[in-house]
Design an enzyme around this catalytic site. Structure first.
Site, PDB file in Angstrom:
ATOM      1  N   GLU A   1     -32.520   0.326  12.112  1.00 14.69           N
ATOM      2  CA  GLU A   1     -31.565  -0.013  11.054  1.00 14.69           C
ATOM      3  C   GLU A   1     -30.459  -0.967  11.510  1.00 14.69           C
ATOM      4  OE1 GLU A   1     -30.554   3.858   9.455  1.00 14.69           O
ATOM      5  OE2 GLU A   1     -32.537   4.076   8.540  1.00 14.69           O
TER       6      GLU A   1
ATOM      7  N   GLU B   1     -39.969   4.356   7.469  1.00 11.04           N
ATOM      8  CA  GLU B   1     -39.256   5.627   7.318  1.00 11.04           C
ATOM      9  C   GLU B   1     -38.796   5.751   5.879  1.00 11.04           C
ATOM     10  OE1 GLU B   1     -36.046   6.299  10.142  1.00 11.04           O
ATOM     11  OE2 GLU B   1     -34.933   7.455   8.638  1.00 11.04           O
TER      12      GLU B   1
END
Length: 442
Positions: A104, A221
């Site tokens: 991220e 994810e």
């Protein structure tokens, strides 16, 4: 294997200190830097082997960088730690299916971010490292990136600068917002809100096509609601509406793999964190895996917008499998299936029953008047918060040895419409439907 703290972890080397993570609120992500002992890496790989797991490992993308005044991470990636871990793994005979750089850090990032051009340079470096270390291997690990939230400009820049260094473009999905939100179910049951989830899939598909890269799209994810989800929502029956809709939608935009957060852990696990007993989404995922093949059919539904409809060629079988999700708690919907005007790719038309009878099939396809197999999923006592799911009216539960029960369909007449009860999910396997895209050879 990875997550927020992967970008603060080093890998133990002989003779060097290997500190554990310590909570430290002033530091990035609220922890000090930590280290992965090689004894633990050995134990993990033994576990992976015993479990038959396909392992993707998230590498520390912040190694060697400094933090700028605006919070971004600047400078080139120091790959020496990653090279050590790869060489150690090769020497030990550990099979790693893919290496992903960072967690991220794309776009605005979570906690920090890396500029697209610098990150592209780092991925080009990672690809060279993988090619070198795995030079003698017929099948080399995949290089995956960026493992973050979709940002069209950032992803476009990054993909255009890694034309030959990347096999998989990964993005994360938590489109329902924070787990503490008390209105999660309202979002899940809102067809317009679910439709909004298609934007990153559609946009990424367009970027990949335009760039000409051979890389494919994965969801690396997805837990739906971040910060561990919401008990009795993201681990309950209602979440299968969101989850299966995501699987259908992702597939329709050519997403090749969808990684669910989590198998176990938080309030969004496929398994109960205390008992390891399957939550409803486990059974939804298992039915998807067994029934939905890799060829996706363009599917339209005419009628109420509370029905979500997806269809694939059947898995390891003749015909097609249709997925129907009824977001309405009061209305039973009867669905007719048509494969008229079928093209080579296959188009499935589903329609709500009305006064007009089901029309005949086109020359390119036909549905014999025989039987089909149906799998109806409902919540115990109709309670969307229930963690018990029924298949065709029977409770699904593991036996005393932990074995999953057989998932048996009911047979219905092909000439009858598919009945989709309120707040239910139906998989329908229509073996005698022949669509050009679904030619199956035993």
């Amino acid at each position: 294997m990875g997550g927020t703290l992967q970008d603060k972890v080093t890998y133990e080397r002989l003779g060097e200190p290997c500190p554990t993570f310590v909570k430290s609120s002033p530091e990035m992500f609220g922890f000090s830097q930590g280290c992965l002992p090689m004894s633990r890496w050995d134990e993990l790989n033994n576990f992976f082997k015993q479990a038959g797991a396909v392992v993707l490992f998230g590498l520390n993308a912040l190694s060697g960088r400094t933090t700028a005044a605006d919070g971004s991470a600047v400078g080139a990636w120091n790959s020496s730690d990653a090279e050590f871990l790869m060489r150690y793994s090769v020497n030990k005979g550990y099979t790693i299916h893919g290496w992903e750089l960072g967690n991220e850090v794309s776009g605005k990032g979570i906690g920090t971010r890396i500029a697209a051009d610098q990150y592209a340079s780092d991925i080009n470096n990672l690809q060279m490292i993988v090619q070198t270390i795995y030079a003698g291997f017929e099948v080399k690990p995949l290089v995956l990136a960026p493992g973050g939230f979709f940002d069209a400009n950032w992803f476009t820049q990054f993909i255009n600068k890694t034309p030959r260094s990347l096999q998989v473009v990964t993005h994360h999905i938590y489109n329902l917002g924070p787990g503490v939100d008390d209105h999660l179910i309202d979002k899940i049951l809102n067809p317009s809100y679910l439709d909004g989830g298609s934007q990153p899939f559609r946009s990424l598909q367009g970027i990949l096509k335009t760039s000409g890269t051979p890389a494919v799209a994965w969801v690396g994810e997805a837990g739906g609601a971040y910060n561990s989800g919401h008990n009795r929502v993201t681990n309950a029956f209602v979440f299968s509406f969101w989850y299966l809709d995501q699987l259908g939608m992702a597939s329709s935009y050519d997403t090749k793999t969808y990684c669910r957060q989590t198998l176990i852990g938080g309030n969004y696990g496929l398994l109960n964190t205390g008992t390891f007993v399957p939550n409803p989404d486990y059974y939804s995922a298992l039915l998807w895996h067994r029934l939905m093949g890799r060829n996706v059919l363009s599917t339209t539904f005419s009628g109420t917008n509370n029905i979500r409809a997806y269809a694939h060629c059947a898995k390891a079988s003749k015909g097609i499998t249709l997925l129907l999700i009824n977001l309405d708690g009061n209305t039973t919907v009867e669905v007719h299936v048509s494969t008229e005007n079928v093209t080579g790719n296959g188009t499935l038309v589903t329609q709500q029953q009305n006064q007009t009878k089901f029309s005949g099939m086109s020359k390119g396809s036909n549905i014999d008047v025989s039987t089909r197999e149906e799998y109806h999923l409902t919540a115990l006592n109709g309670d969307l918060h229930s963690q018990t799911v029924l298949l065709n009216g029977n409770i699904l539960s593991v036996n005393s040895s932990g074995s999953v029960p057989p998932l048996e369909p009911i047979e219905t007449s092909q000439s009858d419409p598919i009945t989709v009860a309120p707040f239910s999910i139906v998989f329908a396997h229509i073996a005698n439907s022949t669509v050009p895209a679904c030619e199956y050879v035993d």
